[in-house]
Scaffold this motif. Structure first.
Motif, PDB file in Angstrom:
ATOM      1  N   LEU A 187       0.824  -1.216   0.000  1.00  0.00           N
ATOM      2  CA  LEU A 187       0.000   0.000   0.000  1.00  0.00           C
ATOM      3  C   LEU A 187       0.857   1.264   0.000  1.00  0.00           C
ATOM      4  O   LEU A 187       0.396   2.356   0.328  1.00  0.00           O
ATOM      5  N   VAL A 236      -4.502  -0.780  -5.959  1.00  0.00           N
ATOM      6  CA  VAL A 236      -3.456  -1.659  -5.424  1.00  0.00           C
ATOM      7  C   VAL A 236      -3.039  -2.670  -6.492  1.00  0.00           C
ATOM      8  O   VAL A 236      -3.861  -3.453  -6.972  1.00  0.00           O
ATOM      9  N   GLN A 286      -6.879  -4.254   3.624  1.00  0.00           N
ATOM     10  CA  GLN A 286      -5.863  -3.207   3.493  1.00  0.00           C
ATOM     11  C   GLN A 286      -5.506  -2.623   4.868  1.00  0.00           C
ATOM     12  O   GLN A 286      -4.332  -2.445   5.202  1.00  0.00           O
TER      13      GLN A 286
END
Length: 392
Positions: free
Chosen positions: A269, A285, A299
């Motif tokens: 990330l 992503v 995430q």
């Protein structure tokens, strides 16, 4: 040591803060947001009417409560005007006054903005979008003020269909308009979309497909005339636009962060700039945008560990999306867009199961329509390869 700063108070921002606090109760955390930072679950907006939830009941906590709960300073109604990545410094503006905020790590959780169609007419400014709790309050206020309860929804995607089902369940007359030839055009193969549409039509929802709205005009009684591109027109008391979202990339772009459809990140990330990360609806992503609850949770958990010094790749298992349309219960796991698939279909008494197989006969996605089919969700999910595998 400078704080970790999160820009944005949506589900992604708050989930990162919550997950980080489980690991580290002490490190200074700051959240900066342009709105009031009220915490709520955005997915509840599209079925709150049938659930008899007033907008005030949707809120889970205001900024003061969330700040105390998460030991975090929350700056409300504050705009981030610029990011100086080299100096690790933000330029902020609140009530016309500029200030600066240093950061050790920066998390962009800036979400996405509703797409707006170019629509003419003196009623076009009255078209509602519902992208946050304040939008929803305004929408509910206009609904409550109208007697005839005719609602026109632009967009037969996931949010449009969920709102249509919720409104129809609460005695509104709903018409859904979309340029696509079928509802949920990007998620469903044609044969399932046809059955899904039929189930919703049986509740009284009216679909007008293959055209779009050209003009919205105000009428004397306070209602609207909605004129379609094909020349037809219909009356409405409230018009709601749900034609999709566009990741909010302006701030990132101006700071020199790489963007495409969203803010580009790797599996950690991380953006291309040191100590700057992106999560949620704004994050693309490894080339994939997934504006759904489960990816946000994955995430947030991974990023919280990374921010706490334990470098962790995000893991995307198979994450089916449950569409909140009780008239046609639907669970969708879209196959990856770059994979060619063949569909196999099994009819059930109350719906169907459709499975998408690649050229190696591997299950890559599925659609479950109806209550019985929905029970297959977990078993089928286990057969689908991870979208982003867990780090070894």
């Amino acid at each position: 040591m400078h704080p970790i700063v999160i820009i944005g108070s949506g589900m992604a921002g708050y989930t990162v803060a919550r997950e980080f606090r489980k690991l580290n109760p002490e490190q200074e955390l700051v959240m900066i947001c342009a709105d009031d930072a009220i915490n709520y679950a955005k997915p509840t907006l599209s079925n709150a009417l049938a659930g008899k939830k007033a907008p005030e009941q949707i809120a889970l906590g205001d900024a003061a409560k969330m700040g105390a709960q998460l030991n975090m300073r929350i700056e409300v109604h504050t705009w981030v005007k610029a990011i100086d990545a080299e100096q690790h410094l933000l330029t902020l503006e609140k009530d016309g006054v500029e200030s600066q905020q240093a950061y050790a790590k920066l998390v962009l959780a800036v979400g996405a903005n509703p797409l707006r169609l170019a629509i003419s007419g003196d009623g076009s400014d009255d078209i509602h979008v519902v992208n946050n709790l304040n939008d929803y309050k305004a929408f509910r206020e206009q609904l409550a003020a109208r007697q005839d309860k005719r609602v026109v929804i632009l967009g037969a995607g996931l949010i449009g269909c969920e709102f249509a089902n919720d409104l129809q369940n609460t005695e509104h007359q709903v018409t859904v308009i979309d340029l696509a030839p079928q509802p949920l055009g990007r998620l469903l193969p044609e044969f399932i979309a046809t059955a899904f549409k039929q189930n919703l039509e049986e509740t009284g929802i009216h679909f007008v497909l293959g055209t779009t709205v050209d003009k919205v005009s105000k009428l004397e009684k306070g209602d609207y005339l909605v004129t379609l591109a094909d020349g037809r027109s219909l009356s409405a008391d409230v018009v709601l636009s749900a034609v999709g979202l566009q990741p909010n990339i302006t701030l990132a772009k101006e700071a020199g962060i790489h963007t495409s459809r969203g803010v580009l990140t790797n599996g950690l990330l991380e953006t291309n700039l040191a100590d700057i990360y992106a999560v949620g609806d704004c994050a693309e992503v490894n080339g994939t945008l997934l504006p759904y609850v489960m990816p946000i949770m994955q995430q947030a958990r991974a990023l919280a560990k990374t921010l706490n010094g334990e470098t962790t790749q995000v893991h995307y298992p198979a994450m089916p999306v449950a569409v909140k349309t009780p008239a046609a219960p639907l669970t969708v796991l879209p196959a990856p867009v770059d994979v060619e698939v063949t569909w196999q279909n099994e009819e059930l008494d109350d719906g169907m199961i459709a499975k998408a197989f690649d050229s190696n006969a591997t299950l890559r996605g599925f659609v479950l329509l109806g209550q019985t089919a929905g029970k297959q969700r977990l078993a089928l999910s286990k057969l689908v390869p991870d979208l982003i595998p867990a780090a070894v």
